[in-house]
Write a protein that holds these residues in place. Structure first.
Motif, PDB file in Angstrom:
ATOM      1  N   LYS A 160       0.832  -1.203   0.000  1.00 46.50           N
ATOM      2  CA  LYS A 160       0.000   0.000   0.000  1.00 46.50           C
ATOM      3  C   LYS A 160       0.869   1.258   0.000  1.00 46.50           C
ATOM      4  N   GLY A 161       1.944   1.248   0.760  1.00 48.01           N
ATOM      5  CA  GLY A 161       2.825   2.400   0.834  1.00 48.01           C
ATOM      6  C   GLY A 161       3.628   2.636  -0.431  1.00 48.01           C
ATOM      7  N   GLU A 162       4.063   1.576  -1.087  1.00 50.61           N
ATOM      8  CA  GLU A 162       4.939   1.707  -2.251  1.00 50.61           C
ATOM      9  C   GLU A 162       4.191   1.876  -3.571  1.00 50.61           C
ATOM     10  N   LEU A 163       3.088   1.154  -3.761  1.00 50.73           N
ATOM     11  CA  LEU A 163       2.430   1.113  -5.075  1.00 50.73           C
ATOM     12  C   LEU A 163       1.114   1.873  -5.141  1.00 50.73           C
ATOM     13  N   ALA A 164       0.609   2.385  -4.046  1.00 49.07           N
ATOM     14  CA  ALA A 164      -0.656   3.137  -3.996  1.00 49.07           C
ATOM     15  C   ALA A 164      -1.758   2.433  -4.790  1.00 49.07           C
ATOM     16  N   PRO A 165      -2.134   1.220  -4.386  1.00 43.67           N
ATOM     17  CA  PRO A 165      -3.116   0.455  -5.167  1.00 43.67           C
ATOM     18  C   PRO A 165      -4.549   0.928  -4.963  1.00 43.67           C
ATOM     19  N   GLN A 166      -5.398   0.658  -5.979  1.00 37.77           N
ATOM     20  CA  GLN A 166      -6.827   0.889  -5.849  1.00 37.77           C
ATOM     21  C   GLN A 166      -7.499  -0.332  -5.213  1.00 37.77           C
ATOM     22  N   LYS A 167      -6.930  -1.509  -5.458  1.00 38.13           N
ATOM     23  CA  LYS A 167      -7.464  -2.749  -4.897  1.00 38.13           C
ATOM     24  C   LYS A 167      -6.282  -3.595  -4.454  1.00 38.13           C
ATOM     25  N   LEU A 168      -6.384  -4.164  -3.270  1.00 44.46           N
ATOM     26  CA  LEU A 168      -5.294  -4.981  -2.751  1.00 44.46           C
ATOM     27  C   LEU A 168      -5.857  -6.069  -1.848  1.00 44.46           C
ATOM     28  N   GLU A 169      -5.482  -7.308  -2.140  1.00 45.45           N
ATOM     29  CA  GLU A 169      -5.872  -8.454  -1.324  1.00 45.45           C
ATOM     30  C   GLU A 169      -4.612  -9.265  -1.028  1.00 45.45           C
ATOM     31  N   VAL A 170      -4.393  -9.577   0.237  1.00 41.50           N
ATOM     32  CA  VAL A 170      -3.253 -10.389   0.659  1.00 41.50           C
ATOM     33  C   VAL A 170      -3.794 -11.515   1.515  1.00 41.50           C
ATOM     34  N   GLN A 171      -3.367 -12.767   1.206  1.00 43.20           N
ATOM     35  CA  GLN A 171      -3.862 -13.922   1.960  1.00 43.20           C
ATOM     36  C   GLN A 171      -2.733 -14.923   2.172  1.00 43.20           C
ATOM     37  N   ASP A 172      -2.580 -15.368   3.391  1.00 45.57           N
ATOM     38  CA  ASP A 172      -1.616 -16.424   3.722  1.00 45.57           C
ATOM     39  C   ASP A 172      -2.249 -17.753   3.331  1.00 45.57           C
ATOM     40  N   ILE A 173      -1.665 -18.420   2.336  1.00 45.10           N
ATOM     41  CA  ILE A 173      -2.246 -19.686   1.850  1.00 45.10           C
ATOM     42  C   ILE A 173      -1.392 -20.884   2.252  1.00 45.10           C
ATOM     43  N   SER A 174      -0.513 -20.676   3.236  1.00 39.37           N
ATOM     44  CA  SER A 174       0.365 -21.763   3.667  1.00 39.37           C
ATOM     45  C   SER A 174      -0.177 -22.503   4.875  1.00 39.37           C
ATOM     46  N   GLY A 175      -1.375 -22.173   5.289  1.00 30.96           N
ATOM     47  CA  GLY A 175      -1.946 -22.820   6.459  1.00 30.96           C
ATOM     48  C   GLY A 175      -1.629 -22.094   7.747  1.00 30.96           C
ATOM     49  N   GLY A 176      -1.132 -20.874   7.647  1.00 33.15           N
ATOM     50  CA  GLY A 176      -0.884 -20.073   8.839  1.00 33.15           C
ATOM     51  C   GLY A 176       0.569 -19.911   9.205  1.00 33.15           C
ATOM     52  N   CYS A 177       1.501 -20.592   8.525  1.00 34.80           N
ATOM     53  CA  CYS A 177       2.914 -20.476   8.905  1.00 34.80           C
ATOM     54  C   CYS A 177       3.618 -19.302   8.227  1.00 34.80           C
ATOM     55  N   GLY A 178       2.997 -18.668   7.248  1.00 36.37           N
ATOM     56  CA  GLY A 178       3.563 -17.480   6.617  1.00 36.37           C
ATOM     57  C   GLY A 178       4.623 -17.751   5.577  1.00 36.37           C
ATOM     58  N   SER A 179       4.580 -18.936   4.955  1.00 35.15           N
ATOM     59  CA  SER A 179       5.600 -19.254   3.956  1.00 35.15           C
ATOM     60  C   SER A 179       5.107 -19.100   2.519  1.00 35.15           C
ATOM     61  N   MET A 180       3.809 -18.854   2.327  1.00 41.33           N
ATOM     62  CA  MET A 180       3.282 -18.676   0.973  1.00 41.33           C
ATOM     63  C   MET A 180       2.078 -17.742   1.031  1.00 41.33           C
ATOM     64  N   TYR A 181       2.059 -16.769   0.111  1.00 42.20           N
ATOM     65  CA  TYR A 181       1.007 -15.760   0.094  1.00 42.20           C
ATOM     66  C   TYR A 181       0.383 -15.661  -1.295  1.00 42.20           C
ATOM     67  N   ALA A 182      -0.889 -15.313  -1.324  1.00 42.85           N
ATOM     68  CA  ALA A 182      -1.601 -14.985  -2.563  1.00 42.85           C
ATOM     69  C   ALA A 182      -1.867 -13.488  -2.524  1.00 42.85           C
ATOM     70  N   ILE A 183      -1.416 -12.790  -3.567  1.00 42.66           N
ATOM     71  CA  ILE A 183      -1.550 -11.334  -3.628  1.00 42.66           C
ATOM     72  C   ILE A 183      -2.282 -10.965  -4.907  1.00 42.66           C
ATOM     73  N   ASN A 184      -3.319 -10.160  -4.774  1.00 47.26           N
ATOM     74  CA  ASN A 184      -4.084  -9.633  -5.908  1.00 47.26           C
ATOM     75  C   ASN A 184      -4.047  -8.119  -5.776  1.00 47.26           C
ATOM     76  N   ILE A 185      -3.446  -7.427  -6.768  1.00 41.59           N
ATOM     77  CA  ILE A 185      -3.234  -5.995  -6.659  1.00 41.59           C
ATOM     78  C   ILE A 185      -3.579  -5.290  -7.964  1.00 41.59           C
ATOM     79  N   THR A 186      -4.247  -4.147  -7.848  1.00 43.45           N
ATOM     80  CA  THR A 186      -4.583  -3.275  -8.975  1.00 43.45           C
ATOM     81  C   THR A 186      -4.024  -1.898  -8.672  1.00 43.45           C
ATOM     82  N   SER A 187      -3.186  -1.371  -9.597  1.00 38.74           N
ATOM     83  CA  SER A 187      -2.536  -0.091  -9.347  1.00 38.74           C
ATOM     84  C   SER A 187      -2.349   0.685 -10.642  1.00 38.74           C
ATOM     85  N   ASP A 188      -2.316   2.017 -10.533  1.00 34.82           N
ATOM     86  CA  ASP A 188      -2.031   2.887 -11.676  1.00 34.82           C
ATOM     87  C   ASP A 188      -0.574   2.762 -12.118  1.00 34.82           C
ATOM     88  N   LYS A 189       0.304   2.358 -11.225  1.00 37.19           N
ATOM     89  CA  LYS A 189       1.721   2.248 -11.555  1.00 37.19           C
ATOM     90  C   LYS A 189       2.004   1.117 -12.536  1.00 37.19           C
TER      91      LYS A 189
END
Length: 148
Positions: free
Chosen positions: A85-114
């Motif tokens: 959010k700080g670097e890319l100023a997105p209009q839409k941003l979704e972040v999800q930990d898909i590793s079962g809670g251990c934080g080793s894999m993330y799914a990111i969906n981002i929409t930005s003017d950049k």
């Protein structure tokens, strides 16, 4: 000049892009008035023109707002969310930990003017550059980027 009651009812009753204006409600200036003479000879007036005429800004004129972090994000998801959010100023941003809670894999969906004018590979490289400190500790990332 304020619109007639009948025209106001038509505006309120219709939600489509174009509004049907009944013949008696057409706006007309007669020859008795000073120039310029304004005459609307058509029955369909675009909704945004009527809203501007009433002094209401159409919804398209509103500035886009930055997404807010949902309350249910974990600590790791929140760190990634705030960094993007700080670097890319997105209009839409979704972040999800898909590793079962251990934080080793993330799914990111981002929409930005950049991302405008960039290929998908360059968009992904830009996101990876922003997250390089996090990515080196991850097992993997699912990344979806879109230009606004």
């Amino acid at each position: 000049m304020a619109p007639s009651r009948a025209l106001s009812r038509v505006i309120a009753a219709r939600s489509s892009r174009f509004l049907e204006v009944p013949a008696p409600c057409r706006l007309q200036n007669h020859a008795t008035r000073s120039p310029p003479y304004i005459r609307f000879e058509f029955d369909r007036i675009p909704r945004y023109a009527l809203l501007q005429w009433q002094g209401i800004r159409p919804y398209t004129a509103q500035a886009p707002t930055a997404p807010e972090a949902p309350e249910y994000l974990t600590k790791g998801e929140l760190e990634v969310f705030n960094k993007l959010k700080g670097e890319l100023a997105p209009q839409k941003l979704e972040v999800q930990d898909i590793s079962g809670g251990c934080g080793s894999m993330y799914a990111i969906n981002i929409t930005s003017d950049k991302f405008k004018g960039l290929t998908v590979i360059k968009q992904h490289r830009l996101v990876n550059e922003v997250l390089k400190d996090y990515v080196k500790n991850w097992h993997g990332v699912q990344l979806r980027t879109h230009s606004a």
